[in-house]
Motif scaffolding. Structure first.
Motif, PDB file in Angstrom:
ATOM      1  N   VAL A   1     -42.816  32.206  19.296  1.00 43.21           N
ATOM      2  CA  VAL A   1     -43.004  31.700  17.946  1.00 43.21           C
ATOM      3  C   VAL A   1     -42.089  30.513  17.684  1.00 43.21           C
ATOM      4  O   VAL A   1     -40.950  30.469  18.160  1.00 43.21           O
ATOM      5  CB  VAL A   1     -42.651  32.836  16.940  1.00 43.21           C
ATOM      6  CG1 VAL A   1     -42.712  32.346  15.503  1.00 43.21           C
ATOM      7  CG2 VAL A   1     -43.575  34.025  17.132  1.00 43.21           C
TER       8      VAL A   1
ATOM      9  N   GLU B   1     -40.172  28.971  14.689  1.00 46.16           N
ATOM     10  CA  GLU B   1     -39.799  29.476  13.372  1.00 46.16           C
ATOM     11  C   GLU B   1     -39.085  28.377  12.580  1.00 46.16           C
ATOM     12  O   GLU B   1     -38.130  27.789  13.064  1.00 46.16           O
ATOM     13  CB  GLU B   1     -38.886  30.690  13.566  1.00 46.16           C
ATOM     14  CG  GLU B   1     -38.561  31.391  12.302  1.00 46.16           C
ATOM     15  CD  GLU B   1     -37.834  32.730  12.554  1.00 46.16           C
ATOM     16  OE1 GLU B   1     -38.020  33.334  13.631  1.00 46.16           O
ATOM     17  OE2 GLU B   1     -37.078  33.126  11.673  1.00 46.16           O
TER      18      GLU B   1
ATOM     19  N   LYS C   1     -36.858  27.787   9.544  1.00 44.28           N
ATOM     20  CA  LYS C   1     -36.005  28.534   8.635  1.00 44.28           C
ATOM     21  C   LYS C   1     -34.904  27.623   8.127  1.00 44.28           C
ATOM     22  O   LYS C   1     -34.213  26.986   8.928  1.00 44.28           O
ATOM     23  CB  LYS C   1     -35.395  29.721   9.411  1.00 44.28           C
ATOM     24  CG  LYS C   1     -35.175  30.940   8.558  1.00 44.28           C
ATOM     25  CD  LYS C   1     -34.757  32.084   9.464  1.00 44.28           C
ATOM     26  CE  LYS C   1     -34.450  33.312   8.666  1.00 44.28           C
ATOM     27  NZ  LYS C   1     -34.038  34.405   9.533  1.00 44.28           N
TER      28      LYS C   1
ATOM     29  N   TYR D   1     -40.837  36.994  19.917  1.00 41.92           N
ATOM     30  CA  TYR D   1     -41.013  38.191  19.097  1.00 41.92           C
ATOM     31  C   TYR D   1     -41.596  39.283  19.984  1.00 41.92           C
ATOM     32  O   TYR D   1     -42.714  39.139  20.484  1.00 41.92           O
ATOM     33  CB  TYR D   1     -42.000  37.924  17.947  1.00 41.92           C
ATOM     34  CG  TYR D   1     -41.391  37.291  16.717  1.00 41.92           C
ATOM     35  CD1 TYR D   1     -40.540  36.195  16.816  1.00 41.92           C
ATOM     36  CD2 TYR D   1     -41.684  37.782  15.449  1.00 41.92           C
ATOM     37  CE1 TYR D   1     -39.992  35.611  15.680  1.00 41.92           C
ATOM     38  CE2 TYR D   1     -41.150  37.211  14.310  1.00 41.92           C
ATOM     39  CZ  TYR D   1     -40.304  36.127  14.431  1.00 41.92           C
ATOM     40  OH  TYR D   1     -39.769  35.556  13.303  1.00 41.92           O
TER      41      TYR D   1
ATOM     42  N   PHE E   1     -46.746  37.549  10.630  1.00 40.32           N
ATOM     43  CA  PHE E   1     -47.144  36.138  10.561  1.00 40.32           C
ATOM     44  C   PHE E   1     -48.082  35.843   9.390  1.00 40.32           C
ATOM     45  O   PHE E   1     -48.161  34.718   8.924  1.00 40.32           O
ATOM     46  CB  PHE E   1     -47.849  35.713  11.865  1.00 40.32           C
ATOM     47  CG  PHE E   1     -47.096  36.129  13.092  1.00 40.32           C
ATOM     48  CD1 PHE E   1     -45.901  35.509  13.420  1.00 40.32           C
ATOM     49  CD2 PHE E   1     -47.547  37.158  13.912  1.00 40.32           C
ATOM     50  CE1 PHE E   1     -45.170  35.898  14.532  1.00 40.32           C
ATOM     51  CE2 PHE E   1     -46.831  37.552  15.029  1.00 40.32           C
ATOM     52  CZ  PHE E   1     -45.632  36.926  15.346  1.00 40.32           C
TER      53      PHE E   1
ATOM     54  N   LEU F   1     -44.009  30.658  10.358  1.00 37.76           N
ATOM     55  CA  LEU F   1     -43.926  31.254  11.698  1.00 37.76           C
ATOM     56  C   LEU F   1     -45.157  30.794  12.468  1.00 37.76           C
ATOM     57  O   LEU F   1     -46.279  31.199  12.165  1.00 37.76           O
ATOM     58  CB  LEU F   1     -43.926  32.785  11.612  1.00 37.76           C
ATOM     59  CG  LEU F   1     -42.732  33.447  10.933  1.00 37.76           C
ATOM     60  CD1 LEU F   1     -42.907  34.956  10.907  1.00 37.76           C
ATOM     61  CD2 LEU F   1     -41.444  33.089  11.660  1.00 37.76           C
TER      62      LEU F   1
END
Ligand SMILES: Cc1cc2nc3c(=O)[nH]c(=O)nc-3n(C[C@H](O)[C@H](O)[C@H](O)COP(=O)(O)OP(=O)(O)OC[C@H]3O[C@@H](n4cnc5c(N)ncnc54)[C@H](O)[C@@H]3O)c2cc1C
Length: 300
Positions: A152, A154, A156, A165, A179, A185
Motif C-alpha cells: 500500500v 499511504e 499520512k 499490510y 481501504f 490508502l
C-alpha cells in the motif's frame, strides 16, 4: 504557467476536462478536472506525489465498476490505475502469486487457470485493487479468502510511505476493508494464495459460475449490486417485496430481473440514481424495519 501546463510537462498524457462517463460501467459522471491513466506503480507514485505537493484532490480508480460519480464532475485528478496485461507477477513454489493490483480480475483468472482460488470471481468486472478495496465476492467466497498481504502507498500527514499490510491489517469483512473508506490508502500490489488443482475441474467450476451469473445478472449499464445483503436477508428480495421492481426516475431504473441492480437506460444522472436509492431505503425501512446499506462507492 497554468496548473495543466505544469502537469503536462511532467505527465504528457494527462488530460483536462474529461467526461467520467467512460470511466464508470454506470456510464454516469460529469467532467473530471484532470485525468491520467497510469499502468505502473512508479508512475502511480509519481502522480500521487505531485497531486499531494500541489494540494490537488485525487482519487485512484480501477475499472469503475463499483462507483457512482457525480454528474457535477470531480474537482481534482482521477487516476486510473489499470493495465490490461499481466506484467509483474511471480508465482512461488507454494502457489503464492505476487501481482500488481491494477490487473483486471478476468485477466488474473485466465492467467492462473492451472491454479484454484478465483473460480468464484469469473464475470466480476474491474481490477484486483478494486476487488480488494470492496472485498468483492460471489457464491459465498470473497477476495479476502486468498489475500496474504497488500502493498500500500499511504498518504499520512502529507507524507507518502510504502507499507506492507498483512491480511489482518486489511480488516476485511463483508464487502468492506480498511481501504474502502480511506482514499489515502492506495493499493499497489498484492500477494495471493492460490492452491494447486486439476485444470479440467477448475475450468468446469469457472464455466458453471459463469452460467449461473449469466442467468441472473441483468444486462445494461450498472455497477452491480447497489446494497449489501444482510446475514438474514437479501437486499434484492426486500426491494422486490416492497413492490419497487421496475421503478424509474429519469433514465435510472430498478432492474426487473434483479431488484438490487439499478440500470442506466442511457442518460441517467447521479441524482436520478441517488433519488431511487433514497426511495428504496425509505420503503424498505418502513415495510421491514431494515436499514439497507450501500455497497457501491458514491462520490457526490
Ligand atoms: C455487472 C456487474 C456485476 C458485478 N458483480 C459483482 C459481484 O458478483 N461481486 C462483487 O463483489 N462485486 C460485483 N460487482 C462490482 C464490481 O465489479 C466489484 O466491486 C469490483 O471489484 C470493483 O473493481 P473496480 O476496479 O471496477 O473498482 P472501481 O469501481 O474502480 O473502484 C471501487 C473503489 O475502489 C477504489 N480503488 C480502485 N482502485 C484502487 C487502488 N489501486 N487503490 C485504492 N483504492 C482503489 C476506488 O477509489 C473506489 O472507491 C459487479 C459490477 C458489475 C457492473
Amino acid at each position: 504557467m497554468t496548473i495543466i501546463e505544469g502537469l503536462k510537462n511532467e505527465f504528457p498524457l494527462i488530460k483536462a476536462d474529461v467526461s467520467l462517463r467512460e470511466y464508470s460501467t454506470f456510464r454516469i459522471g460529469g467532467n473530471a478536472k484532470f485525468l491520467l491513466k497510469v499502468s505502473d506503480k512508479k508512475e502511480l507514485k509519481r502522480i500521487i506525489e505531485k497531486a499531494n505537493n500541489i494540494n490537488l484532490p485525487f482519487l485512484v480508480i480501477g475499472g469503475g465498476s463499483n462507483i457512482l460519480f457525480s454528474s457535477k464532475g470531480y474537482d481534482g485528478i482521477i487516476i486510473v490505475y489499470k493495465q490490461d496485461k499481466l506484467i509483474n507477477s511471480i508465482v512461488n513454489k507454494n502457489n503464492i502469486i505476487n501481482v500488481d493490483a491494477n490487473i483486471p480480475l478476468s485477466v488474473l483468472i485466465s492467467e492462473t487457470k492451472l491454479l484454484s482460488g478465483l473460480e468464484w470471481a469469473v464475470g466480476i468486472p474491474g481490477t484486483l485493487a478494486g476487488a480488494i478495496n470492496g472485498n468483492a465476492g460471489a457464491f459465498g467466497e470473497s477476495i479476502s479468502d486468498i489475500i496474504k498481504s497488500v502493498n500500500v502507498l499511504e498518504l499520512k500527514k502529507g507524507k507518502l510511505i510504502e507499507k506492507k499490510y498483512n491480511k489482518d491489517d486489511c480488516h476485511f469483512s463483508y464487502r468492506n476493508s480498511v481501504f474502502k473508506n480511506n482514499n489515502n490508502l492506495i493499493i499497489l500490489s498484492a500477494e495471493i494464495q492460490m492452491n494447486s488443482g486439476n485444470k479440467e475441474e477448475i475450468e468446469k467450476r469457472i464455466r458453471g459460475n459463469l452460467n449461473k451469473r449469466s442467468l441472473k445478472q441483468p444486462k445494461g449499464f450498472s455497477v452491480g449490486s447497489i446494497f449489501k445483503n444482510g446475514n438474514d436477508f437479501s437486499a434484492g428480495l426486500l426491494i422486490e417485496k416492497a413492490g419497487l421492481k421496475g421503478m424509474k426516475i429519469g433514465d435510472a431504473k430498478i432492474s426487473e430481473e434483479h431488484a438490487n441492480f439499478i440500470i442506466n437506460l442511457g442518460n441517467a444522472s447521479s441524482d436520478d440514481v441517488l433519488n431511487l436509492i433514497k426511495i428504496i431505503k425509505k420503503e424498505v425501512k418502513e415495510k421491514f424495519s431494515i436499514d439497507l446499506e450501500e455497497e457501491i462507492k458514491i462520490f457526490n
